[in-house]
Design a protein around this motif. Structure first.
Motif, short mmCIF file in Angstrom:
data_model
loop_
_atom_site.label_atom_id
_atom_site.label_comp_id
_atom_site.label_asym_id
_atom_site.label_seq_id
_atom_site.Cartn_x
_atom_site.Cartn_y
_atom_site.Cartn_z
N SER A 1 0.81 -1.21 0.00
CA SER A 1 0.00 0.00 0.00
C SER A 1 0.85 1.27 0.00
CB SER A 1 -0.92 0.00 1.23
OG SER A 1 -0.16 0.11 2.42
N SER A 2 2.17 1.13 -0.03
CA SER A 2 3.06 2.29 0.01
C SER A 2 2.82 3.19 -1.19
CB SER A 2 4.51 1.82 0.02
OG SER A 2 5.38 2.92 -0.13
N ARG A 3 2.84 4.50 -0.94
CA ARG A 3 2.66 5.45 -2.03
C ARG A 3 4.00 5.97 -2.53
NH1 ARG A 3 -1.20 3.48 -3.70
NH2 ARG A 3 -1.17 5.13 -5.24
N VAL A 4 5.10 5.39 -2.05
CA VAL A 4 6.43 5.76 -2.51
C VAL A 4 6.98 4.62 -3.36
CG1 VAL A 4 8.76 6.43 -1.82
CG2 VAL A 4 6.81 7.12 -0.43
N GLN B 1 20.78 7.89 -3.26
CA GLN B 1 20.86 9.19 -2.60
C GLN B 1 19.48 9.77 -2.28
OE1 GLN B 1 23.21 11.57 -5.33
NE2 GLN B 1 25.08 11.16 -4.18
N LEU B 2 18.46 9.22 -2.88
CA LEU B 2 17.12 9.78 -2.71
C LEU B 2 16.62 9.57 -1.28
CD1 LEU B 2 15.41 8.54 -6.01
CD2 LEU B 2 16.73 10.63 -5.63
N GLN B 3 16.03 10.62 -0.73
CA GLN B 3 15.47 10.56 0.61
C GLN B 3 13.97 10.89 0.55
OE1 GLN B 3 17.31 9.72 3.37
NE2 GLN B 3 19.06 9.41 1.99
N GLU B 4 13.20 10.31 1.46
CA GLU B 4 11.77 10.60 1.48
C GLU B 4 11.53 12.05 1.91
OE1 GLU B 4 9.34 7.84 3.54
OE2 GLU B 4 10.05 6.11 2.40
N VAL B 5 10.70 12.74 1.14
CA VAL B 5 10.38 14.14 1.39
C VAL B 5 8.87 14.32 1.30
CG1 VAL B 5 10.70 16.51 0.58
CG2 VAL B 5 12.57 14.86 0.37
N LYS B 6 8.31 15.09 2.22
CA LYS B 6 6.88 15.38 2.18
C LYS B 6 6.66 16.64 1.36
CE LYS B 6 2.80 15.61 5.17
NZ LYS B 6 2.30 15.56 6.56
N PRO C 1 4.12 19.77 -0.45
CA PRO C 1 3.01 20.62 0.02
C PRO C 1 1.64 19.96 -0.07
CG PRO C 1 4.54 21.92 -1.27
CD PRO C 1 4.99 20.49 -1.41
N SER C 2 1.49 18.99 -0.99
CA SER C 2 0.21 18.29 -1.12
C SER C 2 0.10 17.11 -0.16
CB SER C 2 0.03 17.79 -2.56
OG SER C 2 1.01 16.80 -2.86
N SER C 3 1.11 16.98 0.72
CA SER C 3 1.18 15.90 1.71
C SER C 3 1.48 14.54 1.10
CB SER C 3 -0.13 15.82 2.53
OG SER C 3 -0.29 16.99 3.30
N ASN C 4 1.94 14.53 -0.14
CA ASN C 4 2.44 13.30 -0.74
C ASN C 4 3.88 13.08 -0.28
OD1 ASN C 4 0.58 12.03 -2.96
ND2 ASN C 4 0.36 14.24 -3.20
N ILE C 5 4.32 11.84 -0.31
CA ILE C 5 5.70 11.52 0.00
C ILE C 5 6.40 11.13 -1.30
CG2 ILE C 5 7.28 10.04 1.29
CD1 ILE C 5 5.67 11.86 3.06
N ILE C 6 7.50 11.81 -1.60
CA ILE C 6 8.30 11.48 -2.77
C ILE C 6 9.72 11.15 -2.30
CG2 ILE C 6 6.93 13.08 -4.17
CD1 ILE C 6 9.38 14.95 -4.24
N LYS C 7 10.53 10.65 -3.21
CA LYS C 7 11.95 10.46 -2.93
C LYS C 7 12.72 11.47 -3.78
CE LYS C 7 11.80 5.50 -1.87
NZ LYS C 7 12.28 4.16 -2.30
N ALA C 8 13.58 12.25 -3.14
CA ALA C 8 14.26 13.31 -3.87
C ALA C 8 15.66 13.56 -3.31
CB ALA C 8 13.44 14.60 -3.84
N TRP C 9 16.48 14.18 -4.14
CA TRP C 9 17.83 14.60 -3.75
C TRP C 9 18.12 15.92 -4.46
CZ3 TRP C 9 21.78 15.40 -7.28
CH2 TRP C 9 23.03 15.74 -6.73
N LYS C 10 18.71 16.87 -3.75
CA LYS C 10 19.05 18.16 -4.34
C LYS C 10 20.49 18.53 -4.00
CE LYS C 10 17.32 22.12 -2.69
NZ LYS C 10 18.40 23.13 -2.55
N ALA C 11 21.25 18.92 -5.01
CA ALA C 11 22.63 19.35 -4.81
C ALA C 11 22.64 20.73 -4.14
CB ALA C 11 23.37 19.41 -6.14
#
Length: 216
Positions: free
Chosen positions: A21-24, A39-44, A46-56
């Motif tokens: 049931s994971s949304r990631v 390198q991707l980390q879980e990030v919440k 503004p829409s309260s979704n959880i994504i995986k992202a990385w930023k330099a």
């Protein structure tokens, strides 16, 4: 089967259902499009979704930089992620329209590369319909029999999903500056045999577009 074995099996089953049931996106739901998935980390968002992202650290989004927008493509994860040509075209046209419109708010779009110019690229890796997430009460043994039967005959509600990966790089050196992956839920279908349409995914695509810029 003794009581202890039943408890162990039930615990494992519940854990499996929670994972499903994971949304990631998990490792089986990612392609080879990005450079460093580890390198991707879980990030919440503004829409309260959880994504995986990385930023330099050197990526600056507070000033309006020039950016090359590369049209979104469909790159299926595997042979089970095929879509009809007509639906693919309609889906990509709408996705490109929405994402380009959002990028124009934050960047000066250009077609020319340069040392200080960024490049945006993104892909849709899958669109699917999966059985609706199990409710907690369905983890009880008596309900699993019923839920399993419903699923087998295709009468169970199904969630539509769209999987999206995107990145921002330096247009000359191709150095990664931002990478992300997400899995968004669309309209719920009454069963897994229904046909997914653009209308089922519009809200999910709009959310992806609204949150496609880091720290926007």
């Amino acid at each position: 089967m003794n009581h202890l074995v039943k408890i162990i099996l039930l615990t494992c089953l519940i854990s499996t259902l929670v994972a499903c049931s994971s949304r990631v996106p998990n490792t089986t739901e990612q392609s080879d499009f990005l450079t460093h998935y580890e390198q991707l980390q879980e990030v919440k968002t503004p829409s309260s979704n959880i994504i995986k992202a990385w930023k330099a650290a050197q990526l600056e989004t507070t000033k309006k930089q020039k950016l090359i927008f590369t049209p979104i493509e469909f790159k299926p994860l595997n042979k089970n992620n095929k879509m009809g040509d007509k639906f693919t075209t309609i889906l990509l046209n709408y996705t490109n329209q929405q994402i380009q419109h959002e990028l124009e708010k934050h960047f000066e779009l250009t077609q020319h590369s340069g040392p200080e110019i960024l490049r945006f690229e993104g892909i849709i890796t899958s669109v699917d319909a999966t059985p609706e997430d199990f409710k907690f009460y369905e983890a009880l043994p008596v309900m699993l029999v019923v839920a399993g039967t419903q699923l087998a005959v295709g009468s169970r509600d199904a969630d539509t999903n769209i999987y999206f990966e995107w990145k921002v790089t330096n247009s000359v050196t191709h150095t990664p500056l931002y990478e992300a992956i997400r899995k968004n839920k669309g309209t719920q279908l009454s069963n897994t045999e229904q046909t997914i349409t653009l209308e089922d995914l519009k809200e999910a695509i709009d959310t992806i577009a609204d949150e496609v810029v880091p720290n926007a």
